[in-house]
Write a protein that holds these residues in place. Structure first.
Motif, mmCIF file in Angstrom:
data_model
loop_
_atom_site.group_PDB
_atom_site.id
_atom_site.type_symbol
_atom_site.label_atom_id
_atom_site.label_comp_id
_atom_site.label_asym_id
_atom_site.label_seq_id
_atom_site.Cartn_x
_atom_site.Cartn_y
_atom_site.Cartn_z
ATOM 1 N N ALA A 38 -14.475 23.278 -25.277
ATOM 2 C CA ALA A 38 -14.051 23.402 -23.861
ATOM 3 C C ALA A 38 -12.471 23.302 -23.656
ATOM 4 O O ALA A 38 -11.968 23.958 -22.585
ATOM 5 C CB ALA A 38 -14.791 22.544 -22.849
ATOM 6 N N LEU A 39 -11.777 22.538 -24.196
ATOM 7 C CA LEU A 39 -10.371 22.149 -24.197
ATOM 8 C C LEU A 39 -9.809 23.343 -24.675
ATOM 9 O O LEU A 39 -8.759 24.039 -24.154
ATOM 10 C CB LEU A 39 -10.038 20.962 -24.946
ATOM 11 N N LEU A 40 -10.117 24.054 -25.932
ATOM 12 C CA LEU A 40 -9.696 25.103 -26.156
ATOM 13 C C LEU A 40 -9.543 26.306 -25.343
ATOM 14 O O LEU A 40 -8.665 26.996 -25.112
ATOM 15 C CB LEU A 40 -10.226 25.599 -27.693
ATOM 16 N N GLN A 41 -10.850 26.531 -24.863
ATOM 17 C CA GLN A 41 -11.023 27.485 -23.743
ATOM 18 C C GLN A 41 -10.059 27.402 -22.441
ATOM 19 O O GLN A 41 -9.390 28.386 -22.084
ATOM 20 C CB GLN A 41 -12.152 27.514 -23.248
ATOM 21 N N THR A 42 -9.832 26.274 -22.122
ATOM 22 C CA THR A 42 -8.988 25.815 -21.070
ATOM 23 C C THR A 42 -7.471 26.256 -21.591
ATOM 24 O O THR A 42 -6.770 26.719 -20.730
ATOM 25 C CB THR A 42 -9.396 24.558 -20.618
ATOM 26 N N MET A 43 -7.182 25.762 -22.792
ATOM 27 C CA MET A 43 -5.836 25.837 -23.173
ATOM 28 C C MET A 43 -5.601 27.526 -23.321
ATOM 29 O O MET A 43 -4.386 28.186 -23.007
ATOM 30 C CB MET A 43 -5.648 25.175 -24.473
ATOM 31 N N GLN A 44 -6.401 28.341 -23.627
ATOM 32 C CA GLN A 44 -6.318 29.718 -23.925
ATOM 33 C C GLN A 44 -5.813 30.290 -22.610
ATOM 34 O O GLN A 44 -5.304 31.322 -22.414
ATOM 35 C CB GLN A 44 -7.424 30.313 -24.482
ATOM 36 N N VAL A 45 -6.290 29.913 -21.525
ATOM 37 C CA VAL A 45 -6.241 30.379 -19.958
ATOM 38 C C VAL A 45 -5.080 29.686 -19.688
ATOM 39 O O VAL A 45 -4.327 30.405 -18.846
ATOM 40 C CB VAL A 45 -7.509 30.100 -19.359
ATOM 41 N N ARG A 46 -4.889 28.478 -19.732
ATOM 42 C CA ARG A 46 -3.774 27.696 -18.710
ATOM 43 C C ARG A 46 -2.459 27.853 -19.471
ATOM 44 O O ARG A 46 -1.368 27.818 -18.659
ATOM 45 C CB ARG A 46 -4.377 26.340 -18.729
ATOM 46 N N LEU A 47 -2.461 27.924 -20.977
ATOM 47 C CA LEU A 47 -0.915 27.953 -21.541
ATOM 48 C C LEU A 47 -0.609 29.358 -21.889
ATOM 49 O O LEU A 47 -1.060 29.869 -22.678
ATOM 50 C CB LEU A 47 -1.447 27.121 -22.807
ATOM 51 N N THR A 48 0.368 29.932 -20.965
ATOM 52 C CA THR A 48 0.835 31.507 -21.298
ATOM 53 C C THR A 48 1.139 31.428 -22.657
ATOM 54 O O THR A 48 2.292 30.657 -22.897
ATOM 55 C CB THR A 48 1.687 31.462 -20.125
ATOM 56 N N GLY A 49 1.063 32.404 -23.442
ATOM 57 C CA GLY A 49 1.519 32.462 -24.744
ATOM 58 C C GLY A 49 0.966 31.745 -25.799
ATOM 59 O O GLY A 49 1.282 31.626 -26.817
ATOM 60 N N PHE A 50 -0.273 31.204 -25.334
ATOM 61 C CA PHE A 50 -1.333 30.396 -26.455
ATOM 62 C C PHE A 50 -1.477 31.387 -27.813
ATOM 63 O O PHE A 50 -1.788 32.421 -27.347
ATOM 64 C CB PHE A 50 -2.363 29.900 -25.817
ATOM 65 N N ASP A 51 -1.043 31.090 -28.812
ATOM 66 C CA ASP A 51 -0.959 31.773 -30.094
ATOM 67 C C ASP A 51 -2.505 31.911 -30.828
ATOM 68 O O ASP A 51 -2.787 31.014 -31.670
ATOM 69 C CB ASP A 51 0.031 31.344 -30.935
ATOM 70 N N ASN A 52 -3.309 32.572 -30.370
ATOM 71 C CA ASN A 52 -4.817 32.582 -30.759
ATOM 72 C C ASN A 52 -4.822 32.968 -32.466
ATOM 73 O O ASN A 52 -5.492 32.619 -32.990
ATOM 74 C CB ASN A 52 -5.627 33.808 -30.258
ATOM 75 N N MET A 53 -3.916 33.995 -32.641
ATOM 76 C CA MET A 53 -3.670 34.186 -34.178
ATOM 77 C C MET A 53 -3.245 33.046 -35.125
ATOM 78 O O MET A 53 -4.082 32.835 -36.184
ATOM 79 C CB MET A 53 -2.903 35.317 -34.310
#
Length: 131
Positions: free
Chosen positions: A93-108
Motif C-alpha cells: 500500500a505504501l508503494l502504491q501511494t508513493m507511485q502516485v504521490r511522489l512525482t517522478g517516482f522511478d518504477n524502472m
C-alpha cells in the motif's frame, strides 16, 4: 485387492492452514495524508510526507532465505529516516501511494532493485533540489 490403492488416491486431503514464512517481517507500515509510521515491536518511527526528500532501495545478497530488500525514506538532512523491509505489513500500500504521490517516482529503478541478487543501492526518488 486394489481397494487400498483406490482409497489412497480418493482420500480427501485436509488443507493445512497457511503459515507465515519464517522470514516474514514483523514490521508494520501505515500511512495517512500527513505521515508514514513504521512499527517494529515496541519501536515506532514516523516521518512526515512533507519531509520525505529521498526514497532509496537497499538490496543484499542474503536472499532468498533472508529479507534482502529494504526501502529507506529519508529527509533532506538524512537525520530522520524510515527503514522498511520487503514483506512488511503495509509495504504494498505504501508503494502504491508513493507511485502516485511522489512525482517522478522511478518504477524502472524499483524493478531493477527487485531483480537484484547482490548488494546494491538504488535511488528511486530524490526531491528535485537534490537531483
Amino acid at each position: 485387492m486394489l481397494n487400498w490403492l483406490s482409497r489412497l488416491f480418493l482420500r480427501r486431503h485436509e488443507v493445512a492452514p497457511r503459515r507465515r514464512p519464517a522470514t516474514a517481517s514483523p514490521v508494520r507500515v501505515t500511512h495517512d495524508d500527513k505521515t508514514i509510521t513504521v512499527r517494529d515491536g515496541a519501536e515506532v518511527s514516523t516521518l512526515a510526507w512533507a519531509d520525505v526528500a529521498s526514497v532509496t532501495v537497499l538490496t543484499t545478497d542474503l536472499g532468498p532465505f533472508e529479507i534482502d530488500l529494504f526501502w529507506v525514506l529519508s529527509d533532506r538532512d538524512n537525520r530522520s529516516f524510515l527503514t522498511i523491509p520487503m514483506g512488511a505489513d503495509g509495504e504494498h500500500a505504501l508503494l502504491q501511494t508513493m507511485q502516485v504521490r511522489l512525482t517522478g517516482f522511478d518504477n524502472m529503478a524499483v524493478v531493477e532493485a527487485m531483480s537484484s541478487t547482490g548488494n546494491g543501492v538504488f535511488q528511486i526518488w530524490p526531491a528535485a533540489e537534490l537531483v
